[in-house]
Structure formats: structure tokens, C-alpha cells
Scaffold this active site. Structure first.
Site, PDB file in Angstrom:
ATOM      1  N   HIS A   1      -5.894   7.115  -2.606  1.00  0.00           N
ATOM      2  CA  HIS A   1      -6.751   6.067  -2.043  1.00  0.00           C
ATOM      3  C   HIS A   1      -8.245   5.878  -2.904  1.00  0.00           C
ATOM      4  O   HIS A   1      -8.599   6.983  -3.530  1.00  0.00           O
ATOM      5  CB  HIS A   1      -7.203   6.418  -0.743  1.00  0.00           C
ATOM      6  CG  HIS A   1      -6.203   6.317   0.256  1.00  0.00           C
ATOM      7  ND1 HIS A   1      -5.973   7.287   1.079  1.00  0.00           N
ATOM      8  CD2 HIS A   1      -5.481   5.397   0.642  1.00  0.00           C
ATOM      9  CE1 HIS A   1      -4.665   7.001   1.884  1.00  0.00           C
ATOM     10  NE2 HIS A   1      -4.630   5.787   1.500  1.00  0.00           N
TER      11      HIS A   1
ATOM     12  N   HIS B   1       0.874  -1.321  -0.146  1.00  0.00           N
ATOM     13  CA  HIS B   1       0.127  -0.150  -0.054  1.00  0.00           C
ATOM     14  C   HIS B   1       0.884   1.315  -0.039  1.00  0.00           C
ATOM     15  O   HIS B   1       0.597   2.174  -0.906  1.00  0.00           O
ATOM     16  CB  HIS B   1      -0.758  -0.045   1.243  1.00  0.00           C
ATOM     17  CG  HIS B   1      -1.759   1.249   1.519  1.00  0.00           C
ATOM     18  ND1 HIS B   1      -3.216   1.144   0.938  1.00  0.00           N
ATOM     19  CD2 HIS B   1      -1.631   2.201   1.673  1.00  0.00           C
ATOM     20  CE1 HIS B   1      -3.728   2.275   1.288  1.00  0.00           C
ATOM     21  NE2 HIS B   1      -2.879   3.047   1.813  1.00  0.00           N
ATOM     22  N   GLU B   2       1.779   1.609   0.993  1.00  0.00           N
ATOM     23  CA  GLU B   2       2.820   2.493   0.993  1.00  0.00           C
ATOM     24  C   GLU B   2       3.481   2.818  -0.408  1.00  0.00           C
ATOM     25  O   GLU B   2       3.777   3.757  -0.887  1.00  0.00           O
ATOM     26  CB  GLU B   2       3.644   2.488   2.265  1.00  0.00           C
ATOM     27  CG  GLU B   2       2.780   2.440   3.387  1.00  0.00           C
ATOM     28  CD  GLU B   2       1.726   3.650   3.547  1.00  0.00           C
ATOM     29  OE1 GLU B   2       2.021   4.506   2.856  1.00  0.00           O
ATOM     30  OE2 GLU B   2       0.936   3.326   4.323  1.00  0.00           O
TER      31      GLU B   2
ATOM     32  N   HIS C   1       1.402   4.331  -3.059  1.00  0.00           N
ATOM     33  CA  HIS C   1       1.661   5.656  -2.715  1.00  0.00           C
ATOM     34  C   HIS C   1       2.902   6.441  -3.401  1.00  0.00           C
ATOM     35  O   HIS C   1       2.706   7.308  -4.139  1.00  0.00           O
ATOM     36  CB  HIS C   1       1.501   6.246  -1.298  1.00  0.00           C
ATOM     37  CG  HIS C   1       0.058   6.197  -0.737  1.00  0.00           C
ATOM     38  ND1 HIS C   1      -0.930   6.603  -1.440  1.00  0.00           N
ATOM     39  CD2 HIS C   1      -0.206   5.567   0.497  1.00  0.00           C
ATOM     40  CE1 HIS C   1      -2.067   6.207  -0.642  1.00  0.00           C
ATOM     41  NE2 HIS C   1      -1.614   5.853   0.680  1.00  0.00           N
TER      42      HIS C   1
END
Length: 281
Positions: free
Chosen positions: A186, A176-177, A180
Site C-alpha cells: 500500500h 488492487h489485488e 499486490h
């Protein structure tokens, strides 16, 4: 009026925001984790929220603060939108996008393996490859700061990705990071999200309402992805154990992912970075 922000955003594209305070409080009880366990709704973002909300104030070093729970934003910079794909990582002549990284020596051998598993999660089926930094100017510096967070897109030079041990060292959280860092916001921040989900504003912590803002995003002509690893869980920031996000016209659908990228997540990476269908990934 919605802000116009592309998927390939760097921290300078977002306005400075006040640093959120991350203090343990009695409200941690009704945040909805018991409900999530009961409904089997555990996502990568749930774990990130859990890790970040119990940290001390000033979770991001320097003058940066967090937006949407885990996106680092540098204060004091002029906010602007990144056009012309200028905030993407460079693509090599061989068709791959190489992301140089430096890993803190504080991580154990097992923790290092977990972080590399998170990288492999993104590499599989895409043109992105994570490589140890040698001399590259632009690179991600993976550190054990407080909590789990990343800047958005490439900002130039060294940029921190925080993966605190042990709370952030889960494959889904790590992936997830890194998403980014590749430039993705999101999923429920999409400008068209109201066609697909309902935000239950009364159920959200009052001081976390800004985490549910939507932006003018480049959706890459791809469908809304309920199963994206970048989607908030159904009970994110719940103040009373009730859902904060409900899918429209969809029954028994799970929001978000605990560990794996969805098929559309991988399509997004390849489309944003213009990876040809015939590339040898």
C-alpha cells in the site's frame, strides 16, 4: 525501528501475525462510509475493507492471516526480506511479464468478464500480460474465498487471489489485488509517507492500528502517489467517522482511486519489472 521490506515482497518476507477477526458489529456504522459518501471519497481499498470486515473469522484459508487488511501472510515461515528481485514474476525474452492464472468455474460469464477487465486495467500501458494457465508451475489461482485478498509477489507454485462475489468483483478492487500479486504494498506504507500524509492515530480502530505501519520500501525513485489505487482512503478504519489519513500541504486532494490505476502506478510496474520505454506494450 522500521522493518526493511522491499516492494517485491512475498508472503515469506512478512512476519506471522495473528489472524484478524472479521465480525459484523455496531461499530460498522461509524466506520466513516457516510462521511466518504458525503465527501465523494470512495476508493478500491474502502470497498475491500467493507467486504473483509463483515466476513467471519478465519478469512484466509490454511495457516495464513491478513496484514494491512488484504495482504495474505503465511504463518509459521521464517520471515526474510527478498533480495535480488527474486520475488518478481519472470520476464519473457519478448519483454513481457506473463502472469499465468486459473479462474474458478464458480464465476459467471459476467463475473469472469469483470475480472478480465481488472486484468486489462493493469495490462494497458505496461509490459504485464495475464494469460490462462496451461502448464506453468507458478500461477495465480483466482477463487471465491471469503473476502478480497492476495499474497505479495510471486511465492512459487499456486497462489490464491480471493475475489468473493459480489463484493470484490469491482474493477478497482480486482486491480488492487493483482497489484499486490505483482509485488506492491500500500502506498501509505512507504517509509517516507510521514513527509506527505499525517496518520490520525486516535481516529483508528484500536485493533487495526497495525494496518498503518510503515516499512523500508524500494520507492523506485518515484514520487509519493496520493492517487494510487494502492492508497488507503481518507477514512480507512475510522472508528468515529473522522479522517484517519490527512494529506500534508495539499488541499482538496483525493486519496486513492475507485477503479483506475494512476499514471504513477503504471510507471511503478514498468520500473519494477524493467520494461524498456520502447517495448511494445
Amino acid at each position: 525501528m522500521d522493518r526493511i521490506i522491499l516492494l517485491c515482497i512475498v508472503s515469506t518476507c512478512l512476519p506471522a501475525v495473528q489472524s484478524q477477526k472479521f465480525l459484523f458489529s455496531p461499530r460498522w456504522g461509524p466506520i466513516g462510509y457516510k462521511e466518504r459518501e458525503k465527501h465523494g471519497d470512495g476508493t478500491a481499498m474502502d470497498e475491500i475493507i467493507k467486504a473483509n470486515e463483515i466476513q467471519a473469522a478465519g478469512i484466509v484459508d490454511g495457516t495464513a492471516s491478513l496484514r494491512e487488511g488484504d495482504i495474505a501472510v503465511s504463518a509459521g515461515r521464517r520471515a526474510k526480506v527478498c533480495f535480488a528481485r527474486s520475488c518478481l514474476w519472470s520476464k519473457s525474452v519478448d519483454g513481457h511479464v506473463y502472469i499465468p492464472y486459473r479462474l474458478s468455474p464458480e464465476y459467471s460469464e459476467m463475473e469472469t468478464k469483470m475480472i478480465k477487465n481488472g486484468m486489462e486495467n493493469i495490462e494497458e500501458g505496461t509490459c504485464v500480460k495475464f494469460v490462462p494457465r496451461t502448464h506453468q508451475r507458478d500461477f495465480i489461482d483466482i477463487q471465491q474465498k471469503a473476502g478480497c485478498w492476495s499474497y505479495l509477489g510471486t511465492r512459487g507454485g499456486r497462489q490464491t487471489v480471493s475475489l468473493q462475489s459480489p463484493d470484490c468483483l469491482q474493477v478497482g478492487v480486482i486491480s488492487h489485488e493483482f497489484m499486490h500479486a505483482l509485488g506492491f504494498v500500500h502506498e501509505q506504507s512507504r517509509f517516507d509517507r510521514d513527509n506527505y500524509v499525517t496518520i490520525m492515530w486516535p481516529n483508528i480502530w484500536r485493533d487495526r492500528l497495525r494496518n498503518f505501519e510503515k516499512f523500508r520500501t524500494d520507492n523506485l525513485e518515484l514520487p509519493y502517489d496520493y492517487s494510487s489505487i494502492m492508497h488507503f482512503g481518507m477514512y480507512a478504519y475510522s472508528q468515529d467517522g473522522e479522517p484517519t489519513i490527512l494529506p500534508k500541504n495539499k488541499k482538496n486532494i483525493k486519496l486513492g482511486q475507485p477503479s483506475a490505476l494512476s499514471h504513477i502506478d503504471k510507471m511503478k510496474i514498468n520500473k519494477l519489472y524493467n520494461c524498456g520505454d520502447n517495448d511494445d506494450h
